[in-house]
Motif scaffolding. Structure first.
Motif, PDB file in Angstrom:
ATOM      1  N   PHE A 111       0.794  -1.232   0.014  1.00 12.50           N
ATOM      2  CA  PHE A 111      -0.004   0.163   0.169  1.00 12.50           C
ATOM      3  C   PHE A 111       1.030   1.334   0.043  1.00 12.50           C
ATOM      4  O   PHE A 111       0.694   2.280  -0.784  1.00 12.50           O
ATOM      5  CB  PHE A 111      -0.905   0.050   1.305  1.00 12.50           C
ATOM      6  N   GLN A 112       1.978   1.109   0.583  1.00  9.84           N
ATOM      7  CA  GLN A 112       2.814   2.313   0.848  1.00  9.84           C
ATOM      8  C   GLN A 112       3.323   2.627  -0.420  1.00  9.84           C
ATOM      9  O   GLN A 112       3.841   3.848  -0.823  1.00  9.84           O
ATOM     10  CB  GLN A 112       3.841   2.134   1.949  1.00  9.84           C
ATOM     11  N   GLU A 113       3.665   1.667  -1.253  1.00  5.80           N
ATOM     12  CA  GLU A 113       4.169   1.905  -2.674  1.00  5.80           C
ATOM     13  C   GLU A 113       2.995   2.302  -3.814  1.00  5.80           C
ATOM     14  O   GLU A 113       3.418   3.022  -4.633  1.00  5.80           O
ATOM     15  CB  GLU A 113       4.961   0.668  -3.339  1.00  5.80           C
ATOM     16  N   THR A 114       1.984   2.036  -3.657  1.00  9.33           N
ATOM     17  CA  THR A 114       1.080   2.003  -4.713  1.00  9.33           C
ATOM     18  C   THR A 114      -0.029   2.912  -4.361  1.00  9.33           C
ATOM     19  O   THR A 114      -0.590   3.509  -5.237  1.00  9.33           O
ATOM     20  CB  THR A 114       0.277   0.643  -4.841  1.00  9.33           C
ATOM     21  N   PHE A 115      -0.509   3.350  -3.023  1.00  7.04           N
ATOM     22  CA  PHE A 115      -1.499   4.362  -2.644  1.00  7.04           C
ATOM     23  C   PHE A 115      -0.841   5.661  -2.785  1.00  7.04           C
ATOM     24  O   PHE A 115       0.331   6.064  -2.795  1.00  7.04           O
ATOM     25  CB  PHE A 115      -1.973   4.253  -1.299  1.00  7.04           C
ATOM     26  N   PRO A 116      -1.777   6.732  -3.017  1.00  9.27           N
ATOM     27  CA  PRO A 116      -1.232   8.122  -3.315  1.00  9.27           C
ATOM     28  C   PRO A 116      -0.377   8.521  -1.985  1.00  9.27           C
ATOM     29  O   PRO A 116      -0.663   8.063  -0.933  1.00  9.27           O
ATOM     30  CB  PRO A 116      -2.616   8.947  -3.388  1.00  9.27           C
ATOM     31  N   CYS A 118      -8.938  -1.581   2.571  1.00  6.31           N
ATOM     32  CA  CYS A 118      -8.102  -0.659   2.584  1.00  6.31           C
ATOM     33  C   CYS A 118      -8.488   0.317   1.256  1.00  6.31           C
ATOM     34  O   CYS A 118      -7.937   1.398   1.442  1.00  6.31           O
ATOM     35  CB  CYS A 118      -6.589  -0.976   2.627  1.00  6.31           C
ATOM     36  N   VAL A 119      -8.634  -0.309   0.199  1.00 10.49           N
ATOM     37  CA  VAL A 119      -9.003   0.439  -1.208  1.00 10.49           C
ATOM     38  C   VAL A 119     -10.250   0.990  -0.816  1.00 10.49           C
ATOM     39  O   VAL A 119     -10.405   2.364  -1.080  1.00 10.49           O
ATOM     40  CB  VAL A 119      -9.125  -0.528  -2.297  1.00 10.49           C
ATOM     41  N   ASN A 120     -11.033   0.386  -0.250  1.00  7.91           N
ATOM     42  CA  ASN A 120     -12.440   1.241  -0.026  1.00  7.91           C
ATOM     43  C   ASN A 120     -12.196   2.603   1.094  1.00  7.91           C
ATOM     44  O   ASN A 120     -12.563   3.672   0.977  1.00  7.91           O
ATOM     45  CB  ASN A 120     -13.612   0.424   1.078  1.00  7.91           C
ATOM     46  N   SER A 121     -11.142   2.442   2.004  1.00  7.31           N
ATOM     47  CA  SER A 121     -10.700   3.426   3.020  1.00  7.31           C
ATOM     48  C   SER A 121     -10.185   4.312   2.184  1.00  7.31           C
ATOM     49  O   SER A 121     -10.312   5.713   2.501  1.00  7.31           O
ATOM     50  CB  SER A 121      -9.911   3.119   4.143  1.00  7.31           C
ATOM     51  N   ARG A 122      -9.348   4.183   1.235  1.00  9.08           N
ATOM     52  CA  ARG A 122      -8.580   5.108   0.297  1.00  9.08           C
ATOM     53  C   ARG A 122      -9.589   5.997  -0.482  1.00  9.08           C
ATOM     54  O   ARG A 122      -9.435   7.174  -0.428  1.00  9.08           O
ATOM     55  CB  ARG A 122      -7.714   4.289  -0.638  1.00  9.08           C
ATOM     56  N   ASP A 123     -10.643   5.126  -1.026  1.00  6.41           N
ATOM     57  CA  ASP A 123     -11.536   6.088  -2.055  1.00  6.41           C
ATOM     58  C   ASP A 123     -12.503   7.010  -0.952  1.00  6.41           C
ATOM     59  O   ASP A 123     -12.719   7.943  -1.443  1.00  6.41           O
ATOM     60  CB  ASP A 123     -12.232   4.969  -2.466  1.00  6.41           C
ATOM     61  N   ALA A 124     -12.524   6.554   0.447  1.00  2.00           N
ATOM     62  CA  ALA A 124     -13.091   7.639   1.116  1.00  2.00           C
ATOM     63  C   ALA A 124     -12.506   8.659   1.571  1.00  2.00           C
ATOM     64  O   ALA A 124     -12.984   9.584   2.324  1.00  2.00           O
ATOM     65  CB  ALA A 124     -13.699   6.626   2.523  1.00  2.00           C
ATOM     66  N   MET A 125     -11.285   8.809   1.269  1.00  2.47           N
ATOM     67  CA  MET A 125     -10.500  10.223   1.544  1.00  2.47           C
ATOM     68  C   MET A 125      -9.694  10.814   0.468  1.00  2.47           C
ATOM     69  O   MET A 125      -8.380  10.573   0.249  1.00  2.47           O
ATOM     70  CB  MET A 125      -9.235   9.680   2.671  1.00  2.47           C
TER      71      MET A 125
END
Length: 646
Positions: free
Chosen positions: A351-356, A387-394
Motif C-alpha cells: 500500500f505504501q508503494e501504490t497508494f497516493p 483498504c482500497v475502500n478506505s483510500r477512496d473515502a479520503m
C-alpha cells in the motif's frame, strides 16, 4: 314435549321398535332413525354432544345436523345402507354444541323378522382431532415432498430412512439405489474422512451441524450444497433420527466467484496509477545507476554501490509483480495455516508503494498471534478491498490504520460469536467522511456503490462479506458521518502447525554450488541465456544453449551430445516447454528437467504434475536458488535411477 325433561333422559321409542338401551350410558354417540332419516331415539352422550335433551330430538331429521357442504354426500350414502351388507362407515361435519365437529359413524340397518328395514342404528365418535392431525400430516407430507430443498432422514448411524423428490432430482439416484444399496448420504461431500468424523461428533453430542459441501451427482456432475443436519429425539430424549436439509447453492457459488474475480480486476484497475508510478521509479533507478556504472572504470569503488542499488530495485520490482499476480490469479479456495499479522505486514508495504502519497498507512500488528485456518489469497484480498475502500473515502488525504489482535468469543455476543472460541481480529479504520445510516444498511450489497460515475462497481465490500462468510467469521461496521469508518473482521482462531516458509529469493552473499555436469539450457530470451550461461559456467558446468524448444528437440533427437540435465523455459516460440517434456516422455529420454517460467497457470500446473519435472523455479529467480535446485536434482540422479517421464 315435556319442558322439565332432563337432556340426559332418552326419548321414548315407539312400541315394537328396536331401541338404544345397550348404549344408554355409553360414551359413544348413539342414535336410532327410521329409513327416511328421521330421529327416533338418542342416548345421553348424543344429547350432551348436541346440547339438547334426548326427548327433544324425536322426529327431527338427522340430516339437519350435517354441514351444508356435506349434505349431498350424506344423503347419497344413505342409499347404500339399504343394500347388503346393510352396514356403512362414514365421516362428516356436524353442528354440535361446540361448533362444527367431524363425527365418524358406524351405521347398521335394523331389520324385522321378514327382513324389512325398520330403522337405522348409528354409533358415532368425535374424530375432529384425528382428522386435523391427518390434515396436518397430509400438508406436512406435501410440503416436504414438494420442498425446494433436499430432505433426508437417516438413522443415527447414517442408514437412509427417507428422501424427498427434490433429493432424487438433484442427485440423480433412484429410491431403489438409495435404500437397496444403503448409500452413505451423510458422508457425501465432506472433503476428508476427518472432516466427516468431526461432523459425526457434533451430531452425536446432540448439536446441529451446517456447512457448504461439494457433492457429486450420480452422473459425476459436482454441485455445491448448503447442508444442515439436526438430531431428532424421542420422548426419552434419545436421538432416533438425523434430519438433513440440502440446498443447491451452485449458482450462488458461481456468482460469488465471478464477483470475486471481477473485484480483483477492479482492485488492479484502481491501483494502476500507483503501480505505473512505482514501476517508473524502479526503471529510473535501474537506468540511472546502469548509466553511471557504464561511465565508470571497473576499478572505481562506486561501482559496487551502483550495482547494489540496481539489484535492490530489481527485487522491489519482483515483489510488486508477485503481489499483482496474487490478486489477478483465479484459484480454488485452499485453506492452510495463515499468519494474519504477516500477511498484513506484507500488504502495508504494498500500500505504501501504490497508494497516493497523501494517504498515510499506519500498522498496529500483533506479532504474537498464532495461525488461523484460512485461504491466504482470500485474506489478502479481504484486506486489500477494505483498504482500497478506505483510500477512496479520503480523496483529500488521511490515515488508514491496519491492526490485528486476538479477542475472546464471549465478548462478541452482539455478533453471535461462539463463546467457546477465540477470534483473530483484523481492523481497518480510516479518517474519511464516514457513512450515513442508509449507506451502512446497503454497504455489503453486490453492485451497490456510492461512487457512481467514478468507476466503482460495488463489488469490493460484497466480496469482503462473502470471504468472511466462507471462513465462518464475523464482521462489524462502525461508521458515522464525519467520524470516519472502522471495519472489524473476526476469524475463528485455532492454533495450527505453521506452514513451512518458502524461499524468499534474497540469499544475500550465499555461495553458488559448483558442478562439472553437462547442461542443456533451453531459453529464447537472450539476456537470460547470457546470465544463466555465465553463472553455470563460472560454477564449473558445461552449458549448451538451445534458442527455443524446436532447437532443443532437434539436438536431443539427433543425439548430438550427452547431457546430464535440462534447464527448460516454458513459454517459447515454435515449440514450448510442455511439448519438449512430452517429447522426452514419448522417446523415453531419461533426463532430470528443471522448469523455469514467469507465468504458471492452474492448467500448466496440472500438466506439469502429469509430466513430472524434477524441479520448478518461478521467474524472476535468484541465481543461488536456481543453482542450488539444479545441484540437488543432479545429486538425486546420481544416487537414484532416473525413470522415463511417462
Amino acid at each position: 314435549m315435556n319442558t322439565t325433561e332432563s337432556i340426559y333422559e332418552p326419548a321414548r321409542a315407539e312400541p315394537a321398535m328396536a331401541n338404544l338401551a345397550p348404549w344408554a350410558d355409553s360414551l359413544e354417540l348413539a342414535v336410532m332413525s327410521d329409513p327416511q332419516g328421521v330421529i327416533l331415539e338418542v342416548n345421553r352422550a348424543f344429547a350432551r354432544k348436541f346440547g339438547r335433551s334426548a326427548g327433544g330430538w324425536l322426529n327431527e331429521p338427522f340430516e339437519s345436523l350435517v354441514h351444508p357442504d356435506d349434505a349431498a354426500a350424506w344423503a347419497g350414502e344413505l342409499e347404500r345402507i339399504m343394500r347388503p351388507p346393510y352396514h356403512i362407515a362414514r365421516e362428516h361435519r356436524f353442528n354440535t354444541a361446540q361448533g362444527w365437529r367431524w363425527i365418524g359413524w358406524e351405521e347398521t340397518a335394523v331389520r324385522d323378522a321378514v327382513g324389512e328395514i325398520i330403522a337405522v342404528r348409528s354409533i358415532g365418535r368425535d374424530v375432529t382431532k384425528h382428522r386435523l392431525a391427518e390434515e396436518h400430516f397430509r400438508k406436512l407430507a406435501q410440503a416436504v415432498e414438494q420442498a425446494p430443498v433436499s430432505v433426508i432422514m437417516t438413522s443415527p448411524g447414517g442408514v437412509p430412512q427417507y428422501v424427498n423428490s427434490r433429493f432424487t432430482e438433484v442427485s440423480g439416484y433412484t429410491l431403489e439405489d438409495i435404500f437397496e444399496n444403503e448409500i452413505p448420504l451423510l458422508r457425501d461431500g465432506h472433503p476428508s474422512e476427518s472432516a466427516y468424523r468431526q461432523c459425526c461428533a457434533v451430531l452425536a453430542a446432540g448439536r446441529k451441524w451446517s456447512g457448504e459441501l461439494k457433492t457429486r451427482r450420480r452422473d459425476g456432475q459436482e454441485v455445491w450444497e448448503f447442508v444442515q443436519i439436526s438430531p431428532i429425539r424421542n420422548q426419552l430424549d434419545e436421538i432416533t433420527y438425523l434430519l438433513s436439509l440440502r440446498e443447491d447453492i451452485t449458482e450462488r457459488k458461481e456468482l460469488e466467484e465471478q464477483l470475486r474475480q471481477a473485484q480483483k480486476m477492479e482492485s488492479l484497475g484502481t491501483m494502476a496509477g500507483g503501480i505505473a508510478h512505482d514501476f517508473n521509479n524502479i526503471i529510473s533507478i535501474v537506468r540511472g545507476f546502469s548509466e553511471l556504472a557504464l561511465s565508470l572504470p571497473q576499478s572505481d569503488p562506486r561501482m559496487d554501490r551502483y550495482l547494489r542499488a540496481m539489484h535492490n530495485a530489481a527485487l522491489r520490482a519482483a515483489s510488486l509483480v508477485s503481489q499483482i499476480m496474487v490478486f489477478s490469479r483465479k484459484s480454488e479456495v485452499a485453506y492452510s495455516s495463515v499468519r494474519v499479522d504477516e500477511v498484513a505486514r506484507e500488504l502495508v508495504g504494498f500500500f505504501q508503494e501504490t497508494f497516493p502519497r497523501h494517504i498515510a498507512i499506519r500498522a498496529e500488528l500483533d506479532d504474537r498471534l498464532d495461525a488461523v485456518a484460512a485461504d491466504p489469497n482470500q485474506i489478502r484480498q479481504l484486506i486489500v478491498n477494505l483498504c482500497v475502500n478506505s483510500r477512496d473515502a479520503m480523496p483529500e488525504g488521511g490515515t488508514i490504520t491496519l491492526s490485528t489482535s486476538k479477542v475472546a468469543g464471549a465478548s462478541l455476543a452482539h455478533l453471535h460469536g461462539d463463546p467457546a472460541l477465540a477470534y483473530t481480529r483484523i481492523t481497518v479504520s480510516d479518517t474519511g467522511g464516514g457513512m450515513s445510516q442508509d449507506v451502512r444498511k446497503r454497504i455489503f450489497e453486490p453492485f451497490y456503490t456510492t461512487k457512481q460515475g467514478s468507476g466503482g462497481t460495488g463489488l469490493g465490500l460484497a466480496v469482503v462479506y462473502g470471504i468472511v462468510t466462507n471462513h465462518r467469521g464475523l464482521i462489524d461496521l462502525q461508521s458515522e458521518e464525519g467520524s470516519g469508518t472502522t471495519f472489524h473482521i473476526y476469524l475463528p482462531y485455532r492454533t495450527t502447525e505453521p506452514t513451512p516458509a518458502l524461499p524468499t529469493g534474497d540469499e544475500g552473499g550465499a555461495i553458488i554450488p559448483r558442478g562439472t555436469e553437462r547442461i542443456l539450457l533451453v531459453e529464447d530470451e537472450v539476456p537470460i541465456q547470457e546470465i544463466l550461461s555465465i553463472t553455470l559456467r563460472s560454477a564449473g558446468y558445461s552449458v549448451c544453449v538451445a534458442v527455443d524448444g524446436q532447437d532443443a528437440a532437434e539436438r536431443l533427437l539427433r543425439g548430438e551430445t550427452s547431457f546430464d540435465a535440462v534447464v527448460l523455459d516454458l513459454n517459447m516460440p515454435r515449440l514450448g516447454g510442455i511439448e519438449v517434456l512430452k517429447l522426452l516422455a514419448a522417446r523415453h529420454i531419461c533426463l532430470p528437467v528443471m522448469v523455469i517460467s514467469g507465468h504458471l497457470t492452474e492448467e500448466v500446473h496440472t500438466e506439469l504434475g502429469e509430466l513430472g519435472p524434477a524441479a520448478i523455479i518461478p521467474k524472476p529467480f535468484d541465481l543461488v536458488t536456481l543453482s542450488t535446485a539444479l545441484r540437488r536434482i543432479l545429486d538425486e540422479r546420481a544416487t537414484t535411477p532416473t525413470l522415463a517421464l511417462s
